[in-house]
Design a protein around this motif. Structure first.
Motif, PDB file in Angstrom:
ATOM      1  N   ARG A 396       0.841  -1.207   0.000  1.00  0.00           N
ATOM      2  CA  ARG A 396       0.000   0.000   0.000  1.00  0.00           C
ATOM      3  C   ARG A 396       0.872   1.251   0.000  1.00  0.00           C
ATOM      4  O   ARG A 396       0.592   2.223  -0.709  1.00  0.00           O
ATOM      5  CB  ARG A 396      -0.928  -0.011   1.203  1.00  0.00           C
ATOM      6  N   GLU A 397       1.929   1.234   0.807  1.00  0.00           N
ATOM      7  CA  GLU A 397       2.840   2.383   0.836  1.00  0.00           C
ATOM      8  C   GLU A 397       3.518   2.588  -0.512  1.00  0.00           C
ATOM      9  O   GLU A 397       3.921   3.707  -0.844  1.00  0.00           O
ATOM     10  CB  GLU A 397       3.893   2.197   1.936  1.00  0.00           C
ATOM     11  N   ARG A 398       3.638   1.521  -1.271  1.00  0.00           N
ATOM     12  CA  ARG A 398       4.209   1.605  -2.624  1.00  0.00           C
ATOM     13  C   ARG A 398       3.123   1.755  -3.675  1.00  0.00           C
ATOM     14  O   ARG A 398       3.349   1.565  -4.852  1.00  0.00           O
ATOM     15  CB  ARG A 398       5.067   0.362  -2.889  1.00  0.00           C
ATOM     16  N   ARG A 399       1.920   2.075  -3.225  1.00  0.00           N
ATOM     17  CA  ARG A 399       0.777   2.409  -4.075  1.00  0.00           C
ATOM     18  C   ARG A 399       0.255   1.229  -4.884  1.00  0.00           C
ATOM     19  O   ARG A 399      -0.128   1.363  -6.044  1.00  0.00           O
ATOM     20  CB  ARG A 399       1.132   3.576  -5.028  1.00  0.00           C
ATOM     21  N   VAL A 400       0.263   0.052  -4.243  1.00  0.00           N
ATOM     22  CA  VAL A 400      -0.302  -1.147  -4.854  1.00  0.00           C
ATOM     23  C   VAL A 400      -1.268  -1.773  -3.853  1.00  0.00           C
ATOM     24  O   VAL A 400      -0.916  -1.984  -2.684  1.00  0.00           O
ATOM     25  CB  VAL A 400       0.781  -2.170  -5.246  1.00  0.00           C
ATOM     26  N   LEU A 401      -2.476  -2.101  -4.298  1.00  0.00           N
ATOM     27  CA  LEU A 401      -3.499  -2.687  -3.438  1.00  0.00           C
ATOM     28  C   LEU A 401      -3.626  -4.179  -3.697  1.00  0.00           C
ATOM     29  O   LEU A 401      -3.701  -4.620  -4.849  1.00  0.00           O
ATOM     30  CB  LEU A 401      -4.857  -2.027  -3.705  1.00  0.00           C
ATOM     31  N   GLU A 433       8.438  -7.494  -4.292  1.00  0.00           N
ATOM     32  CA  GLU A 433       9.795  -7.872  -3.886  1.00  0.00           C
ATOM     33  C   GLU A 433      10.337  -6.900  -2.845  1.00  0.00           C
ATOM     34  O   GLU A 433      10.929  -7.312  -1.841  1.00  0.00           O
ATOM     35  CB  GLU A 433      10.708  -7.941  -5.098  1.00  0.00           C
ATOM     36  N   ALA A 434      10.121  -5.616  -3.072  1.00  0.00           N
ATOM     37  CA  ALA A 434      10.587  -4.612  -2.113  1.00  0.00           C
ATOM     38  C   ALA A 434       9.850  -4.728  -0.777  1.00  0.00           C
ATOM     39  O   ALA A 434      10.438  -4.540   0.295  1.00  0.00           O
ATOM     40  CB  ALA A 434      10.416  -3.217  -2.694  1.00  0.00           C
ATOM     41  N   SER A 435       8.581  -5.050  -0.842  1.00  0.00           N
ATOM     42  CA  SER A 435       7.767  -5.110   0.378  1.00  0.00           C
ATOM     43  C   SER A 435       8.124  -6.298   1.261  1.00  0.00           C
ATOM     44  O   SER A 435       7.887  -6.271   2.481  1.00  0.00           O
ATOM     45  CB  SER A 435       6.274  -5.176   0.003  1.00  0.00           C
ATOM     46  N   LEU A 436       8.685  -7.349   0.685  1.00  0.00           N
ATOM     47  CA  LEU A 436       9.123  -8.481   1.490  1.00  0.00           C
ATOM     48  C   LEU A 436      10.189  -8.083   2.492  1.00  0.00           C
ATOM     49  O   LEU A 436      10.322  -8.687   3.564  1.00  0.00           O
ATOM     50  CB  LEU A 436       9.661  -9.584   0.585  1.00  0.00           C
ATOM     51  N   ASN A 437      10.941  -7.054   2.158  1.00  0.00           N
ATOM     52  CA  ASN A 437      12.054  -6.629   3.008  1.00  0.00           C
ATOM     53  C   ASN A 437      11.833  -5.258   3.620  1.00  0.00           C
ATOM     54  O   ASN A 437      12.786  -4.626   4.095  1.00  0.00           O
ATOM     55  CB  ASN A 437      13.350  -6.634   2.185  1.00  0.00           C
TER      56      ASN A 437
END
Length: 438
Positions: A396-401, A433-437
């Motif tokens: 969500r912070e990366r603008r993906v729902l 991928e970014a959200s995993l970390n």
């Protein structure tokens, strides 16, 4: 993946707003209006103001790539649907006690996508109503009452359909006439999914016999979305369908989520399994946001039900809904959306499998077309719904729902609009991928 000690999660509770969390005036207003029936996504709900294609825009201007909503399946505010609805509502909108050309035009176009035996269509307003009606038709046609579903199934919210939706039950147990079987997963059935799932259905049939209950139907969402998304191997459903029919029951394919070209290889989820259902239920993407749903049935089965019970749905099949539905079918065909779902879905699946190969917390990636499940696990290998929530929030912070599914709430449910582009798929994969970390 081991599920020992993993806690069963209610899907609607996954990453949902709860009263007492910090709230804004708009959220307080919603809660005051809907009370305990309010379901808002995210602990910090988003106020949306507009949408187009695969993107939604919040109040304040933030744009989000929508991988969560499978209702506007041909794209938010698709111009063809907007034009069709606008034109029809300016002309006529009435119930189905009158003959209106657009309604029959739509039904004939819809039936052209279905097996020829399913030549009668009863229109409703929601998938819940469609599944409710399908169960009642199955009971009339077979003389049985028992229904077999999967253990985390969700088929709707009427009184009848809630009883065949294990994932909706917060307390209590299923009634005697419902048996839930494990989903068609390798975790439950090993390498032979087809034989294992058939065996589960046959065990349920034996239990019905012990209870003195005749079976009416096997009711499954043909991609098992609430169970965590299980699509392969194509064809695995056939032996279970043979088993229910041999016992005198019928097969109801719930296509509310996988239908209308989402799986790519077939217009309907059951098509991947080479099956002709006894009934097909549909909803959600059918009108791209206009409430509409339906049951497609054999004339003799529908007649058996109608002989004892009158059925009429005031808003089901109204001309505006029919205009929207016809526009959806035209958009799928003219925009090549089934082909797009197959192509972009395959690219996305490959990218997600690459991520899984590098990160052991991604314990499973599977699906068909633009309906993909991503399992997340902790270091122990057990399902990790807490990691899932963190990833949902980080995306969500990366603008993906995106939302969650599965018995333990650890499966990300990937179901973007069918108009998704290659660039948009890449945005999702990078954000994941970014959200995993994060």
């Amino acid at each position: 993946m081991s599920s020992e000690t993993a806690e069963v999660r209610q899907i609607l509770d996954m990453n949902a707003f709860r009263p007492g969390d910090s709230a804004e005036a708009a959220v307080d207003r919603r809660l005051a209006n809907l009370g305990a029936a309010s379901v808002l996504f995210y602990r910090r709900p988003i106020e949306m103001v507009e949408a187009k294609g695969a993107w939604m825009t919040a109040k304040g201007g933030t744009r989000y790539l929508d991988f969560y909503n499978n209702v506007p399946s041909v794209g938010h505010c698709h111009p063809k649907v907007v034009a069709a609805v606008s034109d029809q509502i300016a002309r006529l909108n009435i119930h189905t006690r009158y003959v209106v050309e657009v309604v029959d035009d739509y039904l004939e176009k819809l039936k052209a996508t279905l097996p020829a035996q399913l030549s009668n269509v009863a229109m409703t307003c929601s998938g819940s109503e469609a599944n409710d009606l399908a169960i009642r038709i199955a009971r009339a046609a077979t003389g049985g009452t028992g229904v077999i579903v999967t253990e985390t199934a969700y088929h709707g919210n009427t009184a009848l359909v809630t009883e065949v939706s294990p994932s909706a039950l917060k307390r209590g147990s299923l009634p005697d006439w419902v048996i839930a079987v494990p989903p068609p997963s390798a975790a439950h059935h090993g390498d032979d999914i087809a034989d294992g799932f058939r065996a589960s259905v046959e065990a349920a049939l034996a239990e019905f016999a012990a209870r003195g209950i005749r079976p009416a139907a096997l009711l499954v969402d043909s991609i098992f979305s609430s169970d965590g998304i299980f699509a392969d191997p194509a064809g695995f459903l056939a032996p279970a369908v043979e088993a229910i029919r041999a016992a005198g029951g019928s097969f109801i394919a719930d296509e509310v989520q996988p239908g209308f070209a989402r799986t790519g290889a077939s217009f309907w989820g059951f098509g991947r399994h080479g099956l002709t259902p006894d009934m097909v239920t549909m909803g959600k993407p059918m009108g791209n946001g206009i409430p509409m749903a339906a049951v497609a049935a054999k004339p003799a089965d529908l007649a058996a039900f109608c002989a004892d019970t009158g059925y009429f749905n005031t808003f089901g099949g109204n001309p505006v809904a029919a205009a929207a539905g016809r526009a959806v079918l035209e958009a799928i065909e003219e925009d090549g959306l089934q082909e797009n779902a197959a192509r972009i879905g395959a690219l996305l699946l490959d990218r997600l499998q690459d991520i899984a190969a590098k990160d052991g917390r991604v314990s499973g990636v599977r699906g068909a077309g633009l309906f993909i499940g991503i399992d997340l696990a902790g270091d122990s290998g057990r399902p990790d719904p807490d990691l899932t929530v963190r990833v949902i929030d980080a995306m969500r912070e990366r603008r993906v729902l995106i939302g969650a599914a599965g018995r333990y709430g650890n499966t990300l449910k990937v179901r973007p609009p069918l108009c998704l582009t290659e660039d948009e798929a890449a945005i999702f994969a990078a954000a994941f991928e970014a959200s995993l970390n994060a």
